[in-house]
Design a protein around this motif. Structure first.
Motif, PDB file in Angstrom:
ATOM      1  N   ASN A  39      -3.474   5.944   5.638  1.00  0.00           N
ATOM      2  CA  ASN A  39      -2.134   5.753   5.090  1.00  0.00           C
ATOM      3  C   ASN A  39      -2.023   6.012   3.597  1.00  0.00           C
ATOM      4  N   SER A  90       0.185  -0.697   9.670  1.00  0.00           N
ATOM      5  CA  SER A  90       1.479  -0.124   9.251  1.00  0.00           C
ATOM      6  C   SER A  90       1.640  -0.103   7.740  1.00  0.00           C
ATOM      7  N   ARG A  92       2.280   0.572   4.124  1.00  0.00           N
ATOM      8  CA  ARG A  92       2.922   1.638   3.350  1.00  0.00           C
ATOM      9  C   ARG A  92       3.643   2.680   4.214  1.00  0.00           C
ATOM     10  N   THR A  93       3.872   2.377   5.477  1.00  0.00           N
ATOM     11  CA  THR A  93       4.613   3.300   6.326  1.00  0.00           C
ATOM     12  C   THR A  93       6.047   2.813   6.459  1.00  0.00           C
ATOM     13  N   GLU A  94       6.928   3.694   6.898  1.00  0.00           N
ATOM     14  CA  GLU A  94       8.325   3.328   7.052  1.00  0.00           C
ATOM     15  C   GLU A  94       8.470   2.205   8.075  1.00  0.00           C
ATOM     16  N   GLY A  96       6.959  -0.543   7.931  1.00  0.00           N
ATOM     17  CA  GLY A  96       5.724  -1.314   7.953  1.00  0.00           C
ATOM     18  C   GLY A  96       5.639  -2.268   6.783  1.00  0.00           C
ATOM     19  N   LYS A 300      -4.372  10.028   1.791  1.00  0.00           N
ATOM     20  CA  LYS A 300      -5.296  10.045   2.924  1.00  0.00           C
ATOM     21  C   LYS A 300      -6.597  10.713   2.512  1.00  0.00           C
ATOM     22  N   GLU A 420       5.930   6.363  -0.189  1.00  0.00           N
ATOM     23  CA  GLU A 420       5.387   5.131   0.374  1.00  0.00           C
ATOM     24  C   GLU A 420       5.100   4.023  -0.632  1.00  0.00           C
ATOM     25  N   GLN A 587      10.074   1.766   1.236  1.00  0.00           N
ATOM     26  CA  GLN A 587       8.996   2.720   1.459  1.00  0.00           C
ATOM     27  C   GLN A 587       9.244   3.565   2.706  1.00  0.00           C
ATOM     28  N   ALA A 588       8.946   4.826   2.584  1.00  0.00           N
ATOM     29  CA  ALA A 588       9.037   5.809   3.668  1.00  0.00           C
ATOM     30  C   ALA A 588       8.524   7.112   3.081  1.00  0.00           C
ATOM     31  N   SER A 589       8.369   8.116   3.887  1.00  0.00           N
ATOM     32  CA  SER A 589       7.992   9.414   3.351  1.00  0.00           C
ATOM     33  C   SER A 589       9.146   9.958   2.522  1.00  0.00           C
TER      34      SER A 589
END
Length: 611
Positions: A39, A90, A92-94, A96, A300, A420, A587-589
């Motif tokens: 992530n 999850s 740092r993910t949308e 999450g 990553k 993120e 946070q999201a892409s």
């Protein structure tokens, strides 16, 4: 047996012994490394704080005892131990869990934190409120990873005083220049002083002396004075004790038994305490230990090799390389960073021109005023700073640079959406406050070549302060047949058409790509967003509708200024501003954030065509 498997709250670790806690720490590190490799995130700082966080939750009772993490990027272990272990994948993910502390996630997270040097100030306020409310719970501020280089931390220490009896400050020292104790005697005495048995014995002696009339009080004062004098002889650093703290340290921050001992002492103390611990940033993962800066905030990566999965030129690297080119030819060129040489692309410059490279620590206010001094005496300073961190030095930008008429070049990295990293790091506010500063020119490149040309203009064609704002990552595209000719704006398509799309920076590429799918429209790309050249309004004389797409905040932003020019011109034009409204960005892409705020290509087409 997996110890981590059975840990669902801080209470679950209180029954574990030292060996079991060490096993738990090893399992936490494995989970961290695996998750961050997929992530991205802040790895090195979190690996260094594992034992400390486990010891904190072993000794204290969160959230009755409140733990405040400075910066927030050393809180991963805290998240895992406070009921978010199963959601950690999850990170740092949308949708999450956040990479920083976030109260909406858990009652154990006291403040949202993504910027540095705030924890002691917050903790003092919390501690004072507890005292006023008769709450005997402790407040623990965990500060480190360079955050003690920020001026706010010293302001807080200066105002902590002796009265915050429920305040504990933990300095997580991972290679900061704070002196060690002198000699083996000091270390041995420190071991004795942090023993709970010693502390209990000392308290009993004081209570016994207090019962003796006259003589007891005199003896107690003599012992205290002698104790303070001995500490000043044995320890180099007495700053914290001079400020009213009981100082313990340095403590091995990876010795969980020693940490538990000193925290247990601090817990029963009736005085403000500062505990100084030494940790290794990146502890437990060889690549992070060898290169903690690289793994401070990383995308990553391959666990086996430690190498990033994606690579290539970025705006940051292009900026750093071209600044070296300018410095090759001009000895006046200097580079300034606030503890972000890697993130801003200045590592090469620091190696090649160490005498003209200045890392001032996490001290953006100082960085700006320091740069003004360089400029005053004939240098050309380039201050490379993330958009979100420049916020801290607004006053210095106004008073010490712009008002003085000095040429400092602000190279604003991570402008716009940053994905993120979440609410605390989005670079969407700088346009609004930069637009308000007199004697400041602001450029917004849309490509690497434009960035370099604008850097050259800033150095040699502008007489006052200049800001150049550019996004995180790589350039999105080149526009075939287009070459930036240092114009304040460029027009794409036939300006006699009725619809006009206006934007700048990275966002213009989405607008340009959308143009071919929009009927009866042309586009304007702003290269200089402050001041906006008023002649751009001449290109709108045949337009009936203008759509301004901005990867920034609405209030005070570039779009509002553009709309004001239209209103003042008297032209009868429908104006629509598509941007970020009065809110913080989750946070999201970046791709998802663009879509959410209707700034992606498909949304642009839909917005303009539907109207």
């Amino acid at each position: 047996m997996s110890y981590l498997e059975n840990v669902n709250s801080p209470n679950d670790i209180k029954k574990l012994d030292i060996q079991e806690l060490n096993e738990l720490c090893a399992e936490i590190r494995e989970l961290m490394i695996d998750t961050v490799s997929k992530n991205g995130g802040h790895l090195a700082s979190n690996l260094g704080a594992v034992e400390l966080t486990v010891a904190l939750h072993k000794v204290f009772n969160s959230p009755s005892d409140q733990i405040v993490f400075d910066v927030g990027h050393q809180c991963y272990t805290h998240k895992i131990l406070t009921g978010r272990k199963d959601d950690f994948a999850s990170l740092r993910t949308e949708g999450g869990i956040s990479g920083f502390t976030r109260p909406s996630e858990s009652r154990h997270d006291i403040f949202s934190s993504g910027h540095s040097s705030t924890s002691i100030s917050s903790a003092i306020g919390l501690a004072k409120a507890k005292s006023l409310n008769g709450d005997k719970g402790k407040v623990i501020a965990v500060i480190g990873d360079g955050a003690l280089t920020g001026g706010l931390a010293y302001e807080a220490l200066n105002n902590s005083g002796n009265e915050n009896n429920n305040l504990i400050v933990i300095l997580n020292d991972n290679n900061m220049s704070i002196s060690d104790n002198v000699g083996s005697m000091a270390k041995n005495l420190n071991h004795i002083r942090t023993s709970p048995k010693y502390f209990t014995f000392k308290s009993r002696v004081r209570r016994a002396l207090a019962r003796l009339p006259r003589l007891g009080l005199q003896v107690s004062r003599f012992i205290t004075l002698t104790n303070q004098t001995l500490r000043k002889i044995l320890y180099h650093s007495t700053m914290f004790e001079d400020l009213g703290f009981r100082y313990y340290g340095p403590i091995d921050g990876h010795d969980i038994e020693a940490l538990i001992d000193v925290l247990s002492v601090a817990k029963v103390h009736n005085h403000s305490v500062l505990i100084h611990i030494n940790t290794v940033k990146g502890k437990g993962y060889e690549f992070a230990e060898k290169n903690p800066s690289k793994f401070h905030g990383i995308g990553k990566f391959n666990i086996e090799t430690g190498e990033p999965i994606s690579s290539g030129a970025t705006y940051s690297s292009v900026f750093g390389d071209y600044l070296c080119e300018l410095a090759d030819k001009d000895k006046r060129i200097c580079a300034i960073t606030a503890a972000m040489s890697t993130g801003t692309g200045l590592v090469g410059f620091s190696n090649k021109y160490p005498q003209r490279f200045f890392d001032v620590g996490i001290a953006e206010q100082h960085a700006v005023t320091f740069s003004s001094g360089l400029a005053k005496n004939g240098m050309i300073p380039f201050f490379a700073v993330y958009s979100t961190f420049l916020q801290r030095s607004y006053d210095q930008l106004v008073h010490d640079v712009a008002m003085q008429g000095l040429k400092v070049v602000f190279c604003i990295d991570r402008a716009g959406f940053v994905g993120e990293d979440g609410e605390s790091h989005q670079g969407v506010f700088d346009t609004a406050y930069l637009m308000s500063v007199p004697n400041l020119t602001v450029f917004a490149p849309s490509s690497f070549d434009e960035l370099k040309d604008m850097m050259y203009q800033a150095a040699y064609r502008e007489s006052n302060a200049v800001a150049i704002r550019y996004p995180r990552g790589s350039e999105d595209m080149h526009i075939d047949g287009y070459k930036y000719e240092r114009a304040d704006y460029d027009i794409f398509g036939d300006s006699t058409k009725e619809k006009c799309i206006v934007s700048f920076g990275r966002e213009f590429h989405n607008c340009y790509n959308a143009l071919e799918e929009i009927d009866n429209a042309f586009a304007i790309k702003l290269n200089k967003i402050k001041p906006i050249n008023p002649s751009v309004i001449n290109a709108l004389k045949d337009a009936k509708e203008v759509y301004f797409f901005e990867e920034g905040i609405r209030s005070g932003g570039v779009g509002e200024c553009f709309g004001s020019l239209i209103a003042e011109s008297g032209l009868n034009i429908k104006f629509k501003h598509i941007c970020v409204n009065d809110e913080f960005i989750r946070q999201a892409s970046v791709e998802s954030q663009m879509k959410a705020y209707k700034l992606d290509k498909d949304s642009i087409v839909k917005t303009v065509n539907q109207d």
